[in-house]
Design an enzyme around this catalytic site. Structure first.
Site, short mmCIF file in Angstrom:
data_model
loop_
_atom_site.label_atom_id
_atom_site.label_comp_id
_atom_site.label_asym_id
_atom_site.label_seq_id
_atom_site.Cartn_x
_atom_site.Cartn_y
_atom_site.Cartn_z
N CYS A 264 0.85 -1.32 -0.06
CA CYS A 264 0.06 -0.05 -0.06
C CYS A 264 0.94 1.26 -0.03
CB CYS A 264 -1.08 -0.04 1.14
SG CYS A 264 -1.95 -1.36 1.57
N ALA A 265 1.52 1.41 -1.12
CA ALA A 265 2.70 2.26 -1.02
C ALA A 265 2.39 3.87 -0.97
CB ALA A 265 3.57 2.06 -2.51
N GLY A 268 4.51 7.13 -0.80
CA GLY A 268 5.74 6.50 -1.24
C GLY A 268 6.91 6.69 -0.34
N GLY A 269 6.77 7.17 0.87
CA GLY A 269 7.83 7.45 1.98
C GLY A 269 8.65 6.18 2.30
N LYS A 270 7.90 5.17 2.48
CA LYS A 270 8.38 3.93 2.88
C LYS A 270 9.27 3.19 1.75
CE LYS A 270 5.25 3.39 6.44
NZ LYS A 270 4.55 4.55 6.23
N CYS A 387 -0.57 3.14 11.47
CA CYS A 387 -0.64 4.43 12.23
C CYS A 387 -2.01 4.47 13.30
CB CYS A 387 -0.36 5.65 11.47
SG CYS A 387 -1.88 5.94 10.32
#
Length: 455
Positions: A264-265, A268-270, A387
């Protein structure tokens, strides 16, 4: 209040001033969020694109967050000071008045400038006939102060009940921390430098960055600054990402050459952090929302990672639509969740989230786990993260998955990831504000090797 003062215009005609523009933008964002159910993040992004000065963009965000962290207090002032409730057609006016109150308390902006700019914003919104009312109410707030309310008055009762049930000893501190402005966290792109060198650059331009043990790429700014003021931001040398989110990649512990899925990109941070750590990864970034997947590409392009990943738009639970049958060595599932761990950053969660959403989210999380587990290679690992601070979405979700999945095993994570809710093999939970970070849950699951899973 005297009716003559109430409806009079301000003393002299005012010309449009630059200071009114961010107040107008903040009013429109809050009107959309409070009265039309829109997303704060989406509305802020749209509004900020219309402002050239990064200081104005930062002010709009600060005002909106200040309002949404304590709207009940501002509404109590309106109820006490207005002779009659605002009509439906004056919802935009309500939003403007909240913008004005927030600047005076809690933001503490210079009072004369804040009042003058907010009154001028009323004119800019085509509400010349109400500018005197805005002026009078804001000056009353200056004289008398805003009314005090019972703590957490704007929190939904159902959510308070769930938090108290899951975290009885910590419930009050969770609610209090969720209403505080968070620090700004940076992630230094290790493909282009390191955090120690970048901290020196910040110091040179008058920005104080704090190194935090256990976060190898992170710097914390206790006084947030506009991203335009960060050295090398446009060139991709640094990103904004909370420290708790940066810990996800630590939980994965990937090596170069691995085939990796970010399920679940967006935004795009991870995925970007993974590539900054190991540029040789065979990375697939998957998201159900094609529009949000474009944000991932934009993030990669800024960071110089645009050619290093495969981007796919599909429903992760529909394997036939996207999976080529080649197993992944590692998967990160940053699952859709209640976002109850990041209310301090997204206070509109308290407006939009419904109790019925939780059961639907728990069911979706379970489907994602079951589907993605089929794509994981024997011996591979899946990191599940949210989160959220609600245990049904977190350790209980993982306990249920382990109970129904014979070839799965939970792996312990160290204390740096947070507390163990019940059993350390069921993950780690960080609560909002702990070590200055957002509320986050982490669990690492290992798939049995082929020789064992095939028995």
């Amino acid at each position: 209040m005297d009716a003559e003062i109430w409806w009079s215009a301000v003393d002299a005609p005012m010309t449009v001033t630059p200071g009114s523009q961010p107040r107008i933008a903040a009013t429109r964002v809050l009107d959309a969020v409070l009265h039309h159910g829109r997303s704060l993040k989406a509305e802020l992004t749209s509004a900020q694109q219309g402002l050239d000065d990064p200081r104005d963009r930062a002010l709009v965000e600060a005002i909106c967050l200040a309002v949404l962290r304590q709207p009940a207090r501002f509404d109590a002032a309106l109820a006490a000071w207005m002779p009659r409730p605002l009509a439906r057609r004056d919802r935009e006016l309500r939003a403007l008045l909240l913008v004005g109150f927030a600047q005076l308390d809690p933001m503490g902006l210079p009072a004369h400038a804040a009042v003058a700019a907010t009154v001028e914003a009323a004119r800019g919104l085509g509400r010349d006939h109400q500018a005197g009312m805005v002026n009078a109410l804001l000056r009353r707030a200056l004289r008398e102060g805003l009314p005090a309310l019972e703590s957490h008055a704007h929190w939904p009762a159902w959510l308070c009940s769930r938090i108290e049930g899951d975290w009885p000893a910590e419930a009050e501190s969770i609610l209090t921390a969720s209403e505080q402005a968070p620090p700004m966290w940076l992630r230094v792109n290790r493909q282009q430098g390191n955090r120690e060198a970048y901290r020196a650059e910040l110091t040179a331009v008058g920005i104080e960055g704090v190194l935090v043990d256990g976060l190898d790429d992170a710097l914390r700014l206790d006084a947030p600054v506009p991203v335009a003021g960060l050295p090398g931001f446009a060139e991709g040398r640094v990103s904004v990402q909370d420290g708790a989110a940066q810990r996800v990649v630590d939980a994965m512990a990937v090596d170069g050459g691995m085939r990796v899925l970010d399920a679940c990109a967006a935004p795009g941070g991870k995925a970007a952090h993974l590539l900054e750590r190991e540029s040789s990864l065979d990375l697939t970034a998957l998201d159900i929302d094609r529009r949000r997947l474009r944000q991932v590409q934009t993030t990669f392009d800024r960071l110089g990672l645009g050619a290093d990943a495969r981007l796919l738009a599909a429903d992760a639970t529909d394997l036939a639509a996207w999976w080529d049958g080649v197993p992944f060595d590692a998967i990160v599932l940053d699952a859709p969740c209640s976002a109850t761990g990041i209310i301090r950053r997204q206070p509109d969660v308290l407006l939009h989230r419904r109790e019925s959403d939780i059961d639907n989210l728990v069911a979706l999380q379970g489907r994602l786990l079951d589907a993605l587990w089929q794509t994981l290679a024997p011996g591979g690992s899946l990191v599940y993260t949210t989160c959220s601070i609600l245990r049904d979405e977190n350790d209980r979700q993982i306990a249920a998955f382990l109970a129904r999945t014979s070839d799965s095993q939970g792996e312990a994570l160290e204390e740096g990831f947070g507390r163990a809710p019940e059993n350390e093999t069921h993950g780690r939970q960080r609560l909002p504000g702990e070590d200055g970070m957002d509320g986050f849950f982490y669990a690492r699951l290992r798939k049995a090797p082929a020789s064992v899973s095939g028995e």
